[in-house]
Motif scaffolding. Structure first.
Motif, PDB file in Angstrom:
ATOM      1  N   ARG A   1       3.669  13.538   6.336  1.00  0.00           N
ATOM      2  CA  ARG A   1       2.948  12.637   5.480  1.00  0.00           C
ATOM      3  C   ARG A   1       3.662  11.482   5.369  1.00  0.00           C
ATOM      4  O   ARG A   1       4.936  11.415   5.406  1.00  0.00           O
ATOM      5  CB  ARG A   1       2.644  13.420   4.266  1.00  0.00           C
ATOM      6  CG  ARG A   1       2.104  14.844   4.290  1.00  0.00           C
ATOM      7  CD  ARG A   1       1.839  15.099   2.787  1.00  0.00           C
ATOM      8  NE  ARG A   1       2.773  15.499   1.996  1.00  0.00           N
ATOM      9  CZ  ARG A   1       2.709  15.272   0.658  1.00  0.00           C
ATOM     10  NH1 ARG A   1       1.314  15.233   0.144  1.00  0.00           N
ATOM     11  NH2 ARG A   1       3.594  15.309  -0.028  1.00  0.00           N
ATOM     12  N   MET A   2       2.874  10.390   4.847  1.00  0.00           N
ATOM     13  CA  MET A   2       3.557   8.889   4.855  1.00  0.00           C
ATOM     14  C   MET A   2       2.753   8.317   3.703  1.00  0.00           C
ATOM     15  O   MET A   2       1.646   8.454   3.393  1.00  0.00           O
ATOM     16  CB  MET A   2       3.363   8.279   6.203  1.00  0.00           C
ATOM     17  CG  MET A   2       1.832   8.077   6.884  1.00  0.00           C
ATOM     18  SD  MET A   2       1.555   6.810   7.771  1.00  0.00           S
ATOM     19  CE  MET A   2       1.561   5.336   6.613  1.00  0.00           C
ATOM     20  N   ARG A   3       3.434   7.359   3.053  1.00  0.00           N
ATOM     21  CA  ARG A   3       3.043   6.363   2.225  1.00  0.00           C
ATOM     22  C   ARG A   3       3.330   4.791   2.647  1.00  0.00           C
ATOM     23  O   ARG A   3       4.806   4.826   2.640  1.00  0.00           O
ATOM     24  CB  ARG A   3       3.067   6.493   0.967  1.00  0.00           C
ATOM     25  CG  ARG A   3       2.649   5.833  -0.290  1.00  0.00           C
ATOM     26  CD  ARG A   3       2.602   5.918  -1.313  1.00  0.00           C
ATOM     27  NE  ARG A   3       2.148   5.103  -2.363  1.00  0.00           N
ATOM     28  CZ  ARG A   3       1.064   5.075  -2.902  1.00  0.00           C
ATOM     29  NH1 ARG A   3       0.067   5.943  -2.498  1.00  0.00           N
ATOM     30  NH2 ARG A   3       0.444   4.018  -3.646  1.00  0.00           N
ATOM     31  N   VAL A   4       2.718   3.795   2.847  1.00  0.00           N
ATOM     32  CA  VAL A   4       3.277   2.622   3.137  1.00  0.00           C
ATOM     33  C   VAL A   4       2.426   1.612   2.177  1.00  0.00           C
ATOM     34  O   VAL A   4       1.371   1.729   1.856  1.00  0.00           O
ATOM     35  CB  VAL A   4       3.138   2.017   4.641  1.00  0.00           C
ATOM     36  CG1 VAL A   4       3.522   0.614   4.622  1.00  0.00           C
ATOM     37  CG2 VAL A   4       3.765   3.182   5.462  1.00  0.00           C
ATOM     38  N   ALA A   5       3.229   0.928   1.150  1.00  0.00           N
ATOM     39  CA  ALA A   5       2.596  -0.292   0.302  1.00  0.00           C
ATOM     40  C   ALA A   5       3.424  -1.304   0.419  1.00  0.00           C
ATOM     41  O   ALA A   5       4.433  -1.737   0.437  1.00  0.00           O
ATOM     42  CB  ALA A   5       2.626   0.537  -1.102  1.00  0.00           C
ATOM     43  N   ALA A   6       2.326  -2.493   0.223  1.00  0.00           N
ATOM     44  CA  ALA A   6       2.953  -3.814   0.574  1.00  0.00           C
ATOM     45  C   ALA A   6       2.200  -4.675  -0.762  1.00  0.00           C
ATOM     46  O   ALA A   6       0.963  -4.159  -1.005  1.00  0.00           O
ATOM     47  CB  ALA A   6       2.555  -4.719   1.669  1.00  0.00           C
ATOM     48  N   SER A   7       2.912  -5.556  -1.327  1.00  0.00           N
ATOM     49  CA  SER A   7       2.388  -6.269  -2.342  1.00  0.00           C
ATOM     50  C   SER A   7       2.818  -7.774  -2.232  1.00  0.00           C
ATOM     51  O   SER A   7       3.971  -8.029  -1.969  1.00  0.00           O
ATOM     52  CB  SER A   7       2.538  -5.840  -3.606  1.00  0.00           C
ATOM     53  OG  SER A   7       3.977  -5.809  -3.999  1.00  0.00           O
ATOM     54  N   LYS A   8       2.408  -8.668  -2.963  1.00  0.00           N
ATOM     55  CA  LYS A   8       2.773 -10.108  -3.117  1.00  0.00           C
ATOM     56  C   LYS A   8       2.072 -10.403  -4.537  1.00  0.00           C
ATOM     57  O   LYS A   8       1.111 -10.346  -4.749  1.00  0.00           O
ATOM     58  CB  LYS A   8       2.156 -10.794  -2.008  1.00  0.00           C
ATOM     59  CG  LYS A   8       2.701 -12.216  -1.802  1.00  0.00           C
ATOM     60  CD  LYS A   8       2.124 -13.111  -0.513  1.00  0.00           C
ATOM     61  CE  LYS A   8       2.715 -14.401  -0.570  1.00  0.00           C
ATOM     62  NZ  LYS A   8       4.188 -14.323  -0.056  1.00  0.00           N
TER      63      LYS A   8
END
Length: 790
Positions: A197-204
């Motif tokens: 399982r995986m989770r990738v999160a990006a924010s600016k």
């Protein structure tokens, strides 16, 4: 419930919401219940109502509803928390129950630890960034040294990032405000296969700021950041799980500039006749609401950090879990500051240390770097949270290497410094804590930690630019320290819904070094500042009501600190705000905390919290003084209560016993609620939420200057919007500081320092200046937010 400062419209609105919701729910037979809140404050998953401690939990729903972006937003949600701001991000401080350490030096640990997914941050400054992809924040109050070790003598923030969901889903968030803040984020999370399982999160994010820089036409005291967080989970067997959590963050804070709110007329900048106030501060209308400044050099810090954690969990047949938690991280910050706070070419009018003209052009600047490298390793064994005996025990290793380089240039009369410092600490510990139900309704809690720490420093002083670079001084030292902390408690369950408890716990923070620009050979020859210790007493009551439709927790506490490490701020002879590290003989924080939630109906939930805190000094005979004008108005003299003490090298001091710690308001109250509004004729439902917080008067200065007191205030926020019933989207409109109440996040007062007070050969004259630091919500503003799931 109402309290001083609560606007009547808010109280009326809450009452109307409650009556409306009662009417709508009258025909529904089964009332909704409060959700169970799970915490990991004791390093194992437990129901909040079963944990014998005062804990504030900020869950995902609260964080989203309040549009929390960074640490600065948390004091508005937790009454036990305050934040103190320095001249740059490296010396911010998190305060718990009125206690925190404000220090410019890398040789002083923080009093409040910040832990992210079981891994403590190596330097507290690293916490002042975007709270990206956070699912829950547990505010742990009082000493946490037994389980969390270093830097948690006053408390801890236990942060958990968002879990990996079920099927793969993508979520996106967009936010914008009318005062130039915007945020954008996206995440992909879910099961890729049966074992992975995986989770990738990006924010600016970006916010321009609260001050107007007339020189550039831009803003100051804002920030911007880029974040990338990932979580990869591999479960090759039912008993074995590997979780890898890499992260990267890049943040720039355009802080921490203050604006003049008053100034005695007739001031000359550094006594130069060519630099009167009208020239140096041209176009600035100095008044209590002034937000205009003139800076020709950036002020703030630009930093990035990256690292990863690896957690391995192995489940044994008897229900025990063996865990290994490893981490490595690096943090780097470039900080800079416009120390003359003007855009004028001032150097041509100033003098060198020998009194000769500088023959230079430009201004006064500060620039430097922070570097932190952290490595940790923890081995832990955890019992299941059932049975008569429940426990956690482990081994801990942590190593921090810190570096600070700082220059204030150029060298002129009464100005200039250049130094470098390295500090290190290596911690090794064994710990354990457990509960034993010696009766079906009564448990005893026992915990202990043995900690061994090796610390040391190198300190280098250099020539100040524009002189040719050369090292002029060098000092080094190493020390070791062994400490023991423990916790004892008794928990009694009166029935399935009622629990009372009492605990005694101790805390410890290691020795400290005052590695700042004021470090000298005299300080190097002295022993380090003594270790800080604490002993805390807490009694509490936790209650569930009406078939879990309501709950509250009540706690009373008292914590005594010895050898408290506190940096005292003052304006030096060159007009620059500096700090010096002190070891306060003793202080006490005591008070009462109350938190509660109620599911009034299926659609209306109300929340409230209150903290009454007395954080007072018990022993500090050589406390810093503040200044007042002399009778002639020509110079500053020590304020009331100050005297020249032969015991302390004939310096002016005051006895601060019984005085309040800085930034420790006695009363903080939070009230809030959310009403879900069904719209049967539409494919979505509506909601409305309101929060009000109140804070009593606050003293920002340890020296008790009456001109650095923020009066009591209350702030009300309003939110409303609509959400798709299938959870695919939510649209929100919010108004913060609804009633447009102005308050300060920091106040400064200075009398007759060399920055603005004319002296011979000019006519002697004392100038009094005051400044303020506007917070993010210093005024009313509104914004919109969209959350999408697909």
């Amino acid at each position: 419930m109402r309290y001083p400062g609560t606007p009547k419209p808010v109280a009326a609105a809450i009452a109307l919401l409650a009556m409306s919701a009662h009417a709508q729910e009258a025909r529904q037979p089964e009332p909704a219940r409060l959700e169970t809140v799970v915490v990991t404050a004791n390093k194992r998953a437990q129901n909040l109502q079963d944990v014998p401690a005062s804990i504030t939990v900020l869950g995902d729903a609260v964080l989203q509803r309040s549009n929390v972006r960074e640490l600065d937003d948390l004091p508005a949600l937790s009454p036990a928390l305050t934040l103190s701001y320095g001249t740059q991000p490296g010396n911010f401080s998190i305060n718990m129950r009125g206690v925190g350490t404000y220090s410019l030096g890398i040789g002083v640990e923080a009093d409040v630890a910040v832990i992210v997914d079981d891994i403590p941050l190596g330097m507290q400054a690293n916490a002042f960034k975007d709270l990206a992809d956070v699912n829950r924040i547990e505010v742990l109050k009082g000493p946490q040294s037994t389980l969390f070790g270093k830097s948690s003598i006053a408390g801890a923030l236990n942060i958990t990032t968002k879990p990996i969901g079920g099927p793969v889903r993508t979520t996106a968030t967009l936010l914008a405000t009318n005062d130039d803040e915007w945020r954008a984020g996206v995440s992909v999370s879910g099961a890729v296969s049966d074992t992975f399982r995986m989770r990738v999160a990006a924010s600016k994010t970006n916010y321009d700021g609260t001050l107007n820089n007339l020189t550039t036409g831009g803003k100051l005291n804002g920030s911007k950041g880029d974040n990338l967080n990932a979580k990869f989970e591999w479960r090759p067997t039912d008993d074995l799980t590997f979780t890898l959590t890499p992260h990267y963050n890049r943040t720039e804070k355009f802080c921490c500039t203050t604006a003049f709110t008053s100034m005695t007329p007739g001031g000359l900048y550094r006594n130069a006749p060519q630099l009167p106030q009208s020239v140096v501060l041209a176009g600035i209308n100095i008044n209590p609401s002034n937000r205009d400044v003139r800076n020709d050099y950036p002020t703030g810090g630009k930093f990035h950090d990256w690292g990863t954690g690896l957690k391995i969990d192995y489940g044994l047949a008897n229900g025990l879990t063996l865990s290994s938690i490893s981490s490595y991280s690096k943090y780097h910050m470039d900080d800079y500051q416009d120390n003359d706070a003007t855009d004028i070419d001032i150097l041509q009018f100033l003098a060198l240390p020998n009194g000769a003209p500088t023959q230079m052009h430009g201004g006064l600047y500060q620039y430097g770097v922070f570097n932190v490298k952290s490595t940790t390793q923890e081995f832990r064994i955890t019992s299941p949270d059932r049975g008569p005996i429940r426990y956690v025990a482990g081994l801990w290793y942590g190593k921090n290497d810190l570096n600070r380089e700082l220059a204030k240039a150029p060298l002129i009369q009464n100005y200039g410094t250049n130094y470098g410092a390295d500090a290190w600490n290596i911690n090794k510990a064994v710990y354990g804590q457990g509960s034993w139900d010696f009766r079906p309704d009564t448990s005893v809690i026992v915990g202990a930690r043995l900690n061994d720490e090796d610390t040391g420093y190198n300190f280098r002083r250099y020539t100040v630019p524009p002189q040719a670079f050369a090292q002029t001084e060098f000092y080094t030292r190493s020390d070791s320290n062994t400490s023991r902390t423990w916790k004892l408690g008794l928990e009694h369950r009166l029935d399935k819904d009622t629990m009372v408890y009492g605990t005694i716990s101790t805390g410890h923070k290691g020795i400290a070094y005052d590695l700042t620009s004021s470090f000298t050979a005299v300080l190097a020859a002295r022993p380090p500042v003594a270790p800080e210790t604490a002993r805390s007493y807490e009694v509490g009551w936790k209650q569930s009501l009406w078939d879990n439709r309501a709950m509250f927790s009540l706690a009373a506490f008292r914590t005594d600190f010895r050898n408290f490490q506190q940096s005292a701020g003052f304006f030096d002879y060159d007009g620059i705000f500096r700090t010096a590290l002190n070891s306060i003989g003793g202080l006490r924080t005591q008070g009462v905390e109350l938190e509660g939630s109620a599911r009034v109906t299926r659609r209306l939930q109300l929340n409230g919290s209150l903290a009454y805190t007395e954080a007072t000094i018990r022993e500090f005979r050589n406390g810093p003084c503040y200044n007042v004008l002399n009778a002639a108005g020509t110079a500053a003299v020590p304020g009331p209560g100050c005297y020249q003490s032969p015991e302390f090298n004939n310096t002016n001091v005051q006895d601060l016993a019984s005085k309040t710690l800085p930034n420790a308001p006695k009363v903080k109250v939070n009230l809030g609620g959310q009403l879900d509004v069904p719209l049967p004729a539409l494919p979505f439902d509506g909601f409305i939420a309101a929060t009000t917080r109140y804070q009593s008067r606050t003293q920002f200065s340890l020296n008790q200057d009456p001109n650095t007191v923020q009066g009591a205030y209350s702030i009300t926020n309003l939110t409303f919007g609509a959400a798709d019933r299938g959870g695919r989207w939510k649209a929100t409109l919010f108004i913060n500081n609804l009633f447009d109440r102005q308050y300060a996040a920091g106040l400064n007062n200075s009398i007759a320092n060399s920055t603005w007070s004319p002296k011979a050969p000019n006519t002697p004259h004392a100038v009094n200046t005051t400044e303020w630091l506007p917070p993010r919500d210093w005024h009313r503003y509104f914004g919109v937010r969209a959350d999408l799931t697909f």
